[in-house]
Design a protein around this motif. Structure first.
Motif, PDB file in Angstrom:
ATOM      1  N   TRP A 161       0.839  -1.161   0.121  1.00 50.04           N
ATOM      2  CA  TRP A 161       0.053  -0.047   0.206  1.00 50.04           C
ATOM      3  C   TRP A 161       0.991   1.122   0.274  1.00 50.04           C
ATOM      4  CZ3 TRP A 161      -3.083  -2.094   4.607  1.00 50.04           C
ATOM      5  CH2 TRP A 161      -4.295  -3.096   4.051  1.00 50.04           C
ATOM      6  N   ILE A 162       1.803   1.166   0.690  1.00 49.68           N
ATOM      7  CA  ILE A 162       2.787   2.179   0.864  1.00 49.68           C
ATOM      8  C   ILE A 162       3.376   2.886  -0.579  1.00 49.68           C
ATOM      9  CG2 ILE A 162       5.073   3.177   1.596  1.00 49.68           C
ATOM     10  CD1 ILE A 162       4.129   1.933   4.536  1.00 49.68           C
ATOM     11  N   GLU A 163       4.017   1.650  -1.110  1.00 49.89           N
ATOM     12  CA  GLU A 163       4.561   1.565  -2.471  1.00 49.89           C
ATOM     13  C   GLU A 163       3.800   2.209  -3.588  1.00 49.89           C
ATOM     14  OE1 GLU A 163       7.698   0.636  -3.629  1.00 49.89           O
ATOM     15  OE2 GLU A 163       8.546   0.060  -1.608  1.00 49.89           O
ATOM     16  N   GLN A 164       2.473   2.035  -3.381  1.00 55.29           N
ATOM     17  CA  GLN A 164       1.359   2.606  -4.458  1.00 55.29           C
ATOM     18  C   GLN A 164       1.510   4.142  -4.415  1.00 55.29           C
ATOM     19  OE1 GLN A 164      -2.313   0.904  -3.825  1.00 55.29           O
ATOM     20  NE2 GLN A 164      -1.526  -1.261  -4.088  1.00 55.29           N
ATOM     21  N   ILE A 165       1.742   4.710  -3.120  1.00 51.12           N
ATOM     22  CA  ILE A 165       2.010   6.074  -2.870  1.00 51.12           C
ATOM     23  C   ILE A 165       3.467   6.512  -2.897  1.00 51.12           C
ATOM     24  CG2 ILE A 165       1.742   8.101  -1.066  1.00 51.12           C
ATOM     25  CD1 ILE A 165      -0.228   6.385   0.335  1.00 51.12           C
ATOM     26  N   LYS A 166       4.326   5.789  -2.681  1.00 52.75           N
ATOM     27  CA  LYS A 166       5.776   6.396  -2.691  1.00 52.75           C
ATOM     28  C   LYS A 166       6.804   5.085  -2.504  1.00 52.75           C
ATOM     29  CE  LYS A 166       9.102   9.510  -0.121  1.00 52.75           C
ATOM     30  NZ  LYS A 166       9.405   9.173   1.243  1.00 52.75           N
ATOM     31  N   PRO A 167       7.788   5.044  -3.406  1.00 55.01           N
ATOM     32  CA  PRO A 167       8.697   3.913  -2.959  1.00 55.01           C
ATOM     33  C   PRO A 167       9.257   4.030  -1.574  1.00 55.01           C
ATOM     34  CG  PRO A 167       9.003   5.076  -5.091  1.00 55.01           C
ATOM     35  CD  PRO A 167       8.251   5.784  -4.348  1.00 55.01           C
ATOM     36  N   ILE A 168       9.333   2.948  -1.003  1.00 56.08           N
ATOM     37  CA  ILE A 168      10.201   3.014   0.348  1.00 56.08           C
ATOM     38  C   ILE A 168      11.672   2.895  -0.004  1.00 56.08           C
ATOM     39  CG2 ILE A 168      10.522   2.071   2.392  1.00 56.08           C
ATOM     40  CD1 ILE A 168       7.595   0.695   2.090  1.00 56.08           C
ATOM     41  N   THR A 169      12.342   4.075   0.254  1.00 54.82           N
ATOM     42  CA  THR A 169      13.841   3.926  -0.091  1.00 54.82           C
ATOM     43  C   THR A 169      14.436   4.105   1.279  1.00 54.82           C
ATOM     44  OG1 THR A 169      13.809   6.309  -0.298  1.00 54.82           O
ATOM     45  CG2 THR A 169      13.577   5.173  -2.400  1.00 54.82           C
ATOM     46  N   GLU A 170      13.864   4.302   2.294  1.00 52.73           N
ATOM     47  CA  GLU A 170      14.640   4.455   3.630  1.00 52.73           C
ATOM     48  C   GLU A 170      15.032   3.362   4.125  1.00 52.73           C
ATOM     49  OE1 GLU A 170      11.317   5.307   3.253  1.00 52.73           O
ATOM     50  OE2 GLU A 170      10.887   7.543   3.653  1.00 52.73           O
ATOM     51  N   LEU A 171      14.429   2.324   3.912  1.00 54.79           N
ATOM     52  CA  LEU A 171      14.758   0.739   4.457  1.00 54.79           C
ATOM     53  C   LEU A 171      14.414  -0.083   3.476  1.00 54.79           C
ATOM     54  CD1 LEU A 171      12.356   1.090   7.726  1.00 54.79           C
ATOM     55  CD2 LEU A 171      14.876   1.419   7.550  1.00 54.79           C
ATOM     56  N   ASP A 172      15.408  -1.389   3.839  1.00 56.62           N
ATOM     57  CA  ASP A 172      15.318  -2.615   2.881  1.00 56.62           C
ATOM     58  C   ASP A 172      14.330  -3.349   3.607  1.00 56.62           C
ATOM     59  OD1 ASP A 172      15.567  -4.640   1.349  1.00 56.62           O
ATOM     60  OD2 ASP A 172      17.774  -4.830   1.564  1.00 56.62           O
ATOM     61  N   LEU A 173      13.152  -3.511   3.202  1.00 58.26           N
ATOM     62  CA  LEU A 173      12.472  -4.583   3.845  1.00 58.26           C
ATOM     63  C   LEU A 173      12.226  -5.892   3.039  1.00 58.26           C
ATOM     64  CD1 LEU A 173       9.245  -1.957   4.417  1.00 58.26           C
ATOM     65  CD2 LEU A 173      11.422  -2.619   5.869  1.00 58.26           C
ATOM     66  N   LYS A 174      13.347  -6.202   2.438  1.00 56.29           N
ATOM     67  CA  LYS A 174      13.294  -7.512   1.469  1.00 56.29           C
ATOM     68  C   LYS A 174      13.255  -8.651   2.506  1.00 56.29           C
ATOM     69  CE  LYS A 174      15.904  -9.632  -2.222  1.00 56.29           C
ATOM     70  NZ  LYS A 174      15.774 -10.982  -1.568  1.00 56.29           N
ATOM     71  N   VAL A 175      13.408  -8.524   3.683  1.00 57.38           N
ATOM     72  CA  VAL A 175      13.620  -9.875   4.515  1.00 57.38           C
ATOM     73  C   VAL A 175      12.010 -10.369   4.981  1.00 57.38           C
ATOM     74  CG1 VAL A 175      13.204  -8.403   6.886  1.00 57.38           C
ATOM     75  CG2 VAL A 175      14.165 -10.631   6.631  1.00 57.38           C
ATOM     76  N   PHE A 176      11.178  -9.437   4.700  1.00 58.43           N
ATOM     77  CA  PHE A 176       9.514  -9.974   4.618  1.00 58.43           C
ATOM     78  C   PHE A 176       9.213 -10.862   3.455  1.00 58.43           C
ATOM     79  CE2 PHE A 176       9.793  -6.242   7.614  1.00 58.43           C
ATOM     80  CZ  PHE A 176       9.537  -6.967   8.809  1.00 58.43           C
ATOM     81  N   SER A 177       9.448 -10.238   2.344  1.00 58.14           N
ATOM     82  CA  SER A 177       9.203 -10.685   1.287  1.00 58.14           C
ATOM     83  C   SER A 177      10.177 -12.110   1.099  1.00 58.14           C
ATOM     84  CB  SER A 177       9.418 -10.147  -0.095  1.00 58.14           C
ATOM     85  OG  SER A 177      10.759  -9.526  -0.386  1.00 58.14           O
ATOM     86  N   ASP A 178      11.277 -12.225   1.607  1.00 58.36           N
ATOM     87  CA  ASP A 178      12.183 -13.495   1.649  1.00 58.36           C
ATOM     88  C   ASP A 178      11.578 -14.390   2.313  1.00 58.36           C
ATOM     89  OD1 ASP A 178      13.968 -12.339  -0.171  1.00 58.36           O
ATOM     90  OD2 ASP A 178      15.366 -11.732   1.268  1.00 58.36           O
ATOM     91  N   TYR A 179      11.130 -14.072   3.592  1.00 56.43           N
ATOM     92  CA  TYR A 179      10.356 -15.035   4.558  1.00 56.43           C
ATOM     93  C   TYR A 179       9.036 -15.420   3.615  1.00 56.43           C
ATOM     94  CZ  TYR A 179       8.124 -16.703   8.763  1.00 56.43           C
ATOM     95  OH  TYR A 179       7.388 -17.522   9.497  1.00 56.43           O
ATOM     96  N   ASN A 180       8.201 -14.386   3.401  1.00 55.24           N
ATOM     97  CA  ASN A 180       7.007 -15.022   2.808  1.00 55.24           C
ATOM     98  C   ASN A 180       7.234 -16.042   1.731  1.00 55.24           C
ATOM     99  OD1 ASN A 180       5.826 -13.269   4.781  1.00 55.24           O
ATOM    100  ND2 ASN A 180       5.404 -11.529   3.659  1.00 55.24           N
TER     101      ASN A 180
END
Length: 131
Positions: free
Chosen positions: A59-78
């Motif tokens: 939902w956030i990415e639809q407004i603005k890309p998240i550049t402050e943090l790398d949240l890849k760990v969640f997608s890797d886990y999922n």
């Protein structure tokens, strides 16, 4: 040339947010913080919390890309846990079969747990608003 113009316009559009988008973004960042706290305090399981994190992030990415943090760990886990029944889906399965799956799910969760907890702390540090 048209592709380049479209790319420039999209880039420009991503740099300017409406007031509604700014309010929505702040609200979603609060949801990230709340979910991070719930994961850390074990109010939500890591599998369900990680799925929720991915939803909020999208939902956030639809407004603005998240550049402050790398949240890849969640997608890797999922990605590693996508074949396991979670939440209400578990009702449909035999208890013995679930017990076998839970052992495997626990192994995956243990592997990712410290990285997910670290990322939750980063999210809280970055987006939490102290009152």
């Amino acid at each position: 040339k048209l592709k380049m113009v479209v790319r420039i316009l999209r880039t420009y559009r991503n740099t300017i947010m409406t007031e509604h988008e700014e309010i929505r973004l702040k609200s979603l960042q609060k949801k990230l913080v709340s979910n991070s706290r719930a994961i850390l305090l074990e109010h939500i399981t890591i599998p369900l919390g990680s799925l929720k994190m991915a939803q909020i992030t999208s939902w956030i990415e639809q407004i603005k890309p998240i550049t402050e943090l790398d949240l890849k760990v969640f997608s890797d886990y999922n990605n590693q846990t996508s074949n396991y029944p979670l939440g209400e889906d578990r009702i449909r399965y035999n208890a013995m079969f679930l017990a076998e799956l839970d052992i495997k799910l626990d192994d995956v969760t243990s592997y990712f747990k410290s990285r997910i907890e670290e990322k939750c702390l980063e999210i809280i540090e970055k987006f939490a608003v102290e009152k």
